[in-house]
Enzyme design. Structure first.
Site, PDB file in Angstrom:
ATOM      1  N   ASP A  41       0.880  -1.187   0.000  1.00 41.70           N
ATOM      2  CA  ASP A  41       0.000   0.000   0.000  1.00 41.70           C
ATOM      3  C   ASP A  41       0.907   1.224   0.000  1.00 41.70           C
ATOM      4  OD1 ASP A  41       0.915  -0.468   2.622  1.00 41.70           O
ATOM      5  OD2 ASP A  41      -0.823   0.509   3.536  1.00 41.70           O
ATOM      6  N   ASP A  94       7.518  -1.808   7.331  1.00 40.05           N
ATOM      7  CA  ASP A  94       7.412  -2.828   6.290  1.00 40.05           C
ATOM      8  C   ASP A  94       8.754  -3.475   5.950  1.00 40.05           C
ATOM      9  OD1 ASP A  94       4.731  -2.261   6.190  1.00 40.05           O
ATOM     10  OD2 ASP A  94       4.875  -0.951   4.453  1.00 40.05           O
TER      11      ASP A  94
END
Length: 319
Positions: A11, A251
């Site tokens: 994302d 991430d």
């Protein structure tokens, strides 16, 4: 030994960009495709941001697919304060590639096709809300059994939230999707949680040296992280939440483990589930430490990280 086959589901916010660049710089990794999901910004921006990173790294040959723009229940959660409205710190590039470079095939269809082509060989690294991954499992019930492994950034170990009282962003953005993934996937499932990320934050001295290197990629990193860095520094009076000072590239912790599993030096194996109904706990990841739920499939939850190896992967990313 051939290269590791990775499929990335992102994302694309600031830390997604860092994780992608880490994988793009790894010599023993082959990225089969990048699928986009809603999360840090809207799906159009996510697609644009992925293309922007690929252009920076001269890797525009990697196919990019547009996926889910909202959660399974039709909700969308986005806080522009951290990643910026556009997801990359609100420092636009007039030369960024346009959406015409996005593949026509939907991300979920591409996921299923790619994994069916390389059964038992693909590591899926999912660092956003798990909407696309859950949809792939629903559209093809054999999909979860055909992956080599699944790496997730999301969830929490100690009921510490970051956007809700007890919930981490990626899971609470689509709790139903997270629940489907954790209950349906039978491949080895590795999880880098919010607390794991916080406990292995990057010291500011390292961060400054990292983004101030004289390379195009480092300058890009410095620009896109400026807003996030200021936000984090302004918020670090809350030591209970942040476990001390430094930059957290959430991430990248999951990506680093997918690239080099020795980066994780300690882990625990638990059954995990997601709370869907609590007024305060919706989206919280629940660790069944006592094995009361008797879940057949257990997840590998990261506990400790080799920070020197992790830092080196980040350094390589901006060379």
């Amino acid at each position: 030994m051939g290269k590791k086959l990775l499929l990335l589901d992102v994302d694309c916010g600031v830390d997604d960009a860092q994780a992608m660049m880490m994988a793009l710089a790894a010599p023993d990794v082959h990225i089969l495709g990048i699928t986009c999901t809603h999360g840090n910004t809207n799906i159009e921006n996510v697609c644009k941001n992925v293309l922007r990173v690929l252009q920076l790294c001269n890797r525009m040959e990697i196919p990019v697919y547009r996926g889910a723009g909202i959660s399974l229940l039709g909700e969308r959660l986005h806080d522009p304060a951290y990643h910026g409205k556009d997801g990359l710190g609100d420092v636009p590039d007039p030369n960024a590639p346009g959406l015409e470079h996005i593949q026509a095939e939907h991300a979920v269809n591409a996921m299923i096709r790619i994994v069916n082509k390389h059964v038992g060989q693909v590591c899926l690294v999912a660092v956003g809300p798990l909407t696309n991954v859950a949809l792939a499992a629903k559209m093809d019930p054999t999909f979860p059994t055909k992956l080599k492994s699944l790496y997730i950034m999301g969830g929490n170990m100690e009921a510490r939230g970051n956007v809700r009282v007890c919930s981490e962003f990626n899971f609470v953005t689509d709790p139903e999707a997270a629940s489907i993934v954790l209950s349906h996937f039978t491949c080895p499932t590795h999880i880098a949680t919010w607390e794991y990320s916080l406990r292995h934050r990057l010291p500011w001295d390292f961060f400054r040296q990292w983004v101030n290197q004289n390379t195009e990629k480092a300058r890009f990193m410095k620009n896109i992280t400026a807003l996030t860095t200021q936000y984090v520094k302004d918020d670090q009076g809350n030591k209970e939440l942040f476990f001390g000072e430094g930059f957290v590239s959430c991430d990248s912790y999951a990506m680093a483990a997918a690239i080099d599993e020795s980066v994780v030096t300690e882990h625990a194996v638990y059954g995990v589930s997601v709370e869907l109904h609590g007024s305060l706990t919706r989206g919280m990841m629940v660790l069944d430490t006592l094995d009361l739920l008797k879940l057949k499939h257990k997840a590998i939850v990261f506990l400790k990280c080799d920070m020197e190896k992790f830092k080196q992967l980040l350094v390589n990313a901006v060379k």
